[in-house]
Write an enzyme that holds these catalytic residues in place. Sequence first.
Site, PDB file in Angstrom:
ATOM      1  CE1 TYR A  87      -3.144  -2.961   0.769  1.00 50.16           C
ATOM      2  CE2 TYR A  87      -4.514  -1.006   0.766  1.00 50.16           C
ATOM      3  CZ  TYR A  87      -4.381  -2.366   0.676  1.00 50.16           C
ATOM      4  OH  TYR A  87      -5.473  -3.141   0.487  1.00 50.16           O
ATOM      5  CG  ASP A 102      -2.401 -20.003   2.383  1.00 47.22           C
ATOM      6  OD1 ASP A 102      -1.860 -19.881   3.501  1.00 47.22           O
ATOM      7  OD2 ASP A 102      -1.877 -20.625   1.436  1.00 47.22           O
ATOM      8  CG  ASP A 157      -8.119  -4.170   1.836  1.00 48.17           C
ATOM      9  OD1 ASP A 157      -9.286  -4.044   2.258  1.00 48.17           O
ATOM     10  OD2 ASP A 157      -7.724  -3.622   0.798  1.00 48.17           O
TER      11      ASP A 157
END
Length: 431
Positions: A160, A296, A320
């Site tokens: 980001y 994951d 996010d």
Amino acid sequence: MAQFEKFPQPTEGEKVTLVNGKLQVPDNPIIPFIEGDGTGPDIWRASRRVFDAAVEKAYGGRRKIAWYEVFAGEKAFNTYGEWLPADTLTAIKEYIIAIKGPLTTPVGGGIRSLNVALRQELDLYVCQRPVRYFNGVPSPVKHPELVDMVIFRENSEDIYAGIEWAEGSPEVKKVIQFLREEMGVKKIRFPETSGIGIKPVSKEGTERLVRAAIEYALKQKRKSVTLVHKGNIMKFTEGAFKNWGYELAEREYSDKVFTWQQYDRIKEQHGQRAADDAQKEAEANGKIIIKDVIADAFLQQILTRPKEYDVIATLNLNGDYISDALAAQVGGIGIAPGANINYETGHAVFEATHGTAPKYANLDKVNPGSVILSGVMMLEYMGWQEAADAIVNAMEKTIEQKTVTYDFARLMEGATEVKCSEFASKIIENL
Ligand SMILES: NC(=O)C1=CN([C@@H]2O[C@H](COP(=O)(O)OP(=O)(O)OC[C@H]3O[C@@H](n4cnc5c(N)ncnc54)[C@H](OP(=O)(O)O)[C@@H]3O)[C@@H](O)[C@H]2O)C=CC1
Ligand SMILES: O=C(O)CCC(=O)C(=O)O
Ligand SMILES: [Mg+2]
């Protein structure tokens, strides 16, 4: 007094201040707000009525927020010719606490995210997003009530940071040439047609985030802090995040936490039974368990074993994804609140997890719950707990009465679908 280039001065209210690290909130604090783009104005109007009614009800007129409009996004561009005027940053720096609606970010070009810019400019390094279930909310999983997590998403680093170069640009060619010729990089599969993005993750950035998560867990008497990372693949960024997180926990909180790294060391020296006993003893003594999981695996385990997770500390992009995934589990993004905070300077900007939902703009349709609950976080941050509690109770009651916006109504039996503004009015009635 703050010097604004273009904005008028606030006409009423007093400043929130930070004295010796503690917020001092007057009875009529000046709180800057950004209405937001898309559905932002509908949601903001509805939410503001709820905040004012709750404060009035809780304090009988003794306290009142002096709202001060500041601008970002389309409204700023149309009024001041800039997407993020300097005055907006000046105002938030000066008045410390602010709240905002969602702002649009175009994909693949145009302006960079104003939301991310605000977080970076003000160094609001924690994105704190609590996720819990409200009774009666329709959910796609069997036991949404088992989800009770608070995400601490690192807000100032990672991919980001916006360090990227477009395919074909002279800059990207230079970067690729540098990587290949000076760094010996041989693994760029299609060097002629690649864009390049850079992912900075620092020790300082990790430590302040993990520290904030552990402090929160200790204060709120939570059970664990889980470091969520993809360190098996990105060893020196995500893997380092995990290592620095554990090191910080053991260095600064040695008498208050028990880490899975300690567990592994005990297991190696004395066997599994000794390690299990040590962890049980730590839990019995109220120590916070610091553990980690690969991102994951985490995303499947929040569906299969949500009870095992409590406070989550993670990097920006993981946070996010996790925010929206967890929000869906407890009924959707319509009631997913958040806050961007710098715990040293006290600066905080409260905002929903969701975006502008542009297809519903100006229809008075969407759920204002996320901004309302972001306001609840803001009231708690200000120490106005009574007003915060009143809103949560009234919102719970309204949902239990099955008076809900379209997003819940379409999944609920026997619900009365109401508009965004009507949902707010019903909450106010229930205060
Ligand atoms: N912090 C911020 O300001 C953020 C800004 N954005 C920006 O917002 C814009 C739109 O992003 P997009 O990816 O469409 O994501 P959004 O979160 O805006 O919307 C995605 C979907 O979520 C549901 N939704 C969103 N808000 C609500 C609400 N208040 N009540 C009920 N349902 C809601 C809707 O679902 P359904 O279609 O099922 O009704 C909507 O279509 C982009 O420019 C993006 O960059 C995105 C995230 C955060
Ligand atoms: O800034 C944006 O447009 C998206 C931000 C976002 O998705 C988030 O903060 O969760
Ligand atoms: Mg998001």
